[in-house]
Design a protein around this motif. Structure first.
Motif, PDB file in Angstrom:
ATOM      1  N   VAL A 271       0.855  -1.187   0.000  1.00  0.00           N
ATOM      2  CA  VAL A 271       0.000   0.000   0.000  1.00  0.00           C
ATOM      3  C   VAL A 271       0.890   1.237   0.000  1.00  0.00           C
ATOM      4  CG1 VAL A 271      -1.778   1.291   1.238  1.00  0.00           C
ATOM      5  CG2 VAL A 271      -1.827  -1.213   1.234  1.00  0.00           C
ATOM      6  N   THR A 272       0.577   2.193  -0.871  1.00  0.00           N
ATOM      7  CA  THR A 272       1.358   3.427  -0.963  1.00  0.00           C
ATOM      8  C   THR A 272       0.444   4.633  -0.757  1.00  0.00           C
ATOM      9  OG1 THR A 272       2.880   2.400  -2.535  1.00  0.00           O
ATOM     10  CG2 THR A 272       2.905   4.796  -2.401  1.00  0.00           C
TER      11      THR A 272
ATOM     12  N   ARG B  41       4.779   8.415   0.741  1.00  0.00           N
ATOM     13  CA  ARG B  41       5.557   9.309  -0.108  1.00  0.00           C
ATOM     14  C   ARG B  41       5.020  10.747  -0.006  1.00  0.00           C
ATOM     15  NH1 ARG B  41       8.689   6.366  -3.696  1.00  0.00           N
ATOM     16  NH2 ARG B  41       8.144   4.135  -3.876  1.00  0.00           N
ATOM     17  N   ASN B  42       5.887  11.638   0.416  1.00  0.00           N
ATOM     18  CA  ASN B  42       5.540  13.056   0.521  1.00  0.00           C
ATOM     19  C   ASN B  42       4.250  13.262   1.335  1.00  0.00           C
ATOM     20  OD1 ASN B  42       6.017  15.803   0.033  1.00  0.00           O
ATOM     21  ND2 ASN B  42       4.667  15.813  -1.758  1.00  0.00           N
TER      22      ASN B  42
ATOM     23  N   LYS C 267      10.223   3.768   5.650  1.00  0.00           N
ATOM     24  CA  LYS C 267       8.891   3.783   5.023  1.00  0.00           C
ATOM     25  C   LYS C 267       8.410   5.208   4.752  1.00  0.00           C
ATOM     26  CE  LYS C 267       8.681  -0.700   5.681  1.00  0.00           C
ATOM     27  NZ  LYS C 267       7.671  -1.321   6.545  1.00  0.00           N
ATOM     28  N   LEU C 268       8.994   6.173   5.457  1.00  0.00           N
ATOM     29  CA  LEU C 268       8.600   7.582   5.297  1.00  0.00           C
ATOM     30  C   LEU C 268       9.579   8.247   4.347  1.00  0.00           C
ATOM     31  CD1 LEU C 268       8.004   8.264   9.112  1.00  0.00           C
ATOM     32  CD2 LEU C 268       6.336   7.447   7.426  1.00  0.00           C
ATOM     33  N   ILE C 269       9.258   8.283   3.071  1.00  0.00           N
ATOM     34  CA  ILE C 269      10.237   8.682   2.051  1.00  0.00           C
ATOM     35  C   ILE C 269       9.707   9.840   1.213  1.00  0.00           C
ATOM     36  CG2 ILE C 269      11.251   6.372   1.956  1.00  0.00           C
ATOM     37  CD1 ILE C 269       9.613   5.817  -0.530  1.00  0.00           C
ATOM     38  N   ASP C 270      10.581  10.331   0.356  1.00  0.00           N
ATOM     39  CA  ASP C 270      10.234  11.379  -0.631  1.00  0.00           C
ATOM     40  C   ASP C 270       9.649  12.630   0.030  1.00  0.00           C
ATOM     41  OD1 ASP C 270      11.089   9.592  -2.504  1.00  0.00           O
ATOM     42  OD2 ASP C 270       9.091   9.031  -3.225  1.00  0.00           O
TER      43      ASP C 270
END
Length: 419
Positions: free
Chosen positions: A201-202, A224-225, A242-245
């Motif tokens: 899941v994203t 993401r963001n 998991k907390l990226i961009d």
């Protein structure tokens, strides 16, 4: 299959894989020594008894048990210890060791060079080509097949993804599994994520305000963001990986984070899928082994070698039309079943092509080429996974068909008397 014990117990896996090696070592103790070795070390009576045992076993199999074992002539090789004494009259232990190493190395080099001398040069070159091409195609496709099947699975999985846009969810409790979803520009306010799993899941450009996360596992999931404001995380595996961009965390708390791998068979079925595919491919060689054992003397070594390689190359070409997982697995089994006959006949042809004094060296050289080709095949075919199917298929097909045609040019050794 699928239990936590089997998934985590890598030690049991290693022990099980080592058992055949242990059994082989035990079995070797019941096998007779080589008569040639006994002759080299001066134990002529022991060599005689083993040769007699071989003779009597063969005669009983032929239905002629009354035939008596006789020897007209024995050529005894010069013992290495005698050469050492000739080199050093004092028999110094150190000089013996160095001379033994030197003599053995020189003997191996001379034997290898004799394999490329007339009249064996052409056959040696052909054998080298067949070994290289068969190994290159076989081991290259062995790596390519499971990865391509896994790639097809990933494409099919990605095609079923559910996309949610601009959703607003407030004061809701998530206590179930979310799988294969994409949430864009979502707003989650006063929501509770409790005892749940996120599978692939994203969340993209989403905001979580005053949300509570308790016992959450996120396998293949990312934020993401996104923005977390006044969020509380307890016993989750959500961390900076998991907390990226550009994801921002504002006034939020993380306590008792999960550690280690959280993946299970329920989460990722492909964890053992590569082994299952290899199991099916290995199971498919049983019919090929039986056929080669029963028909090799009837149809001939070369016909089986060349025919199996050519048919394997043709079966590779039909991989071009493989668009489903089941069809690729079927083609893998077909390919393995056809190619095993080529391996069996190649072993026999190679053994029968060399005299005793050169057989070990010649066979060893061919096996070294086999390992080199296997490494190259793994590297080249592995680098093409997910890029294109055309190059691996055409490469494997042409190499196997070409090697099979070269194998048909080898001399027929079926009626040869081993020297």
């Amino acid at each position: 299959m699928g239990s936590a014990y089997q998934f985590h117990s890598w030690r049991v896996f290693v022990v099980v894989c080592a058992l055949p090696c242990v059994c082989a070592v035990v079995a070797l103790t019941f096998m007779p020594e080589s008569p040639r070795f006994y002759l080299e070390v001066g134990k002529h009576d022991e060599a005689w008894m083993i040769l007699k045992q071989i003779h009597d076993t063969n005669m009983r199999a032929r239905g002629q048990p009354e035939k008596v074992f006789t020897v007209n002539r024995i050529k005894i090789p010069k013992q290495l210890d005698e050469l050492v004494e000739m080199e050093s009259e004092s028999g110094n232990p150190v000089s013996k060791v160095f001379f033994r190493i030197k003599a053995e190395t020189h003997g191996i080099y001379l034997n290898l060079m004799k394999c490329f001398n007339y009249p064996m040069r052409e056959n040696m070159m052909r054998l080298a080509i067949v070994w290289f091409t068969l190994s290159f195609g076989y081991y290259g496709l062995s790596v390519w097949f499971p990865d391509v099947i896994k790639h097809l699975q990933a494409d099919e999985y990605a095609s079923k993804v559910k996309i949610h846009n601009n959703e607003r969810i407030e004061d809701f409790t998530f206590n179930f599994t979310l799988e294969n979803q994409i949430h864009k520009n979502g707003l989650f306010i006063n929501d509770r994520f409790i005892n749940m799993k996120l599978r692939s899941v994203t969340f993209i450009d989403s905001t979580f305000r005053n949300c509570y996360f308790d016992d959450v596992t996120s396998v293949g999931s990312f934020f993401r963001n996104c923005t977390f404001i006044d969020a509380f995380f307890f016993n989750t595996d959500i961390d900076e990986s998991k907390l990226i961009d550009g994801t921002e965390v504002v006034n939020s708390t993380f306590t008792h984070n999960k550690t280690g791998c959280q993946m299970t068979f329920d989460d990722d079925y492909s964890a053992y899928w590569v082994y299952f595919i290899n199991f099916l491919g290995t199971l498919a060689v049983l019919p090929g082994n039986i056929v080669s054992a029963l028909l090799m003397d009837k149809i001939g070594r070369l016909s089986m070698l060349g025919g199996s390689m050519v048919l394997s190359g043709i079966s590779c070409f039909f991989l071009w039309f493989g668009t489903s997982e089941s069809m690729m697995i079927f083609m893998l089994c077909l390919y393995n079943g056809l190619s095993i006959s080529a391996w069996n006949s190649l072993d026999v042809v190679t053994t029968e092509s060399f005299p005793t004094v050169r057989r070990g060296t010649g066979f060893g050289f061919c096996n070294a080429l086999c390992k080199l080709a296997a490494v190259l095949g793994n590297l080249i075919f592995g680098s093409l996974v997910g890029i294109t199917k055309a190059i691996p298929i055409l490469m494997a097909s042409s190499v196997l068909v070409g090697g099979g045609l070269v194998g048909l040019r080898l001399p027929d050794t079926r009626a040869n008397v081993l020297m």
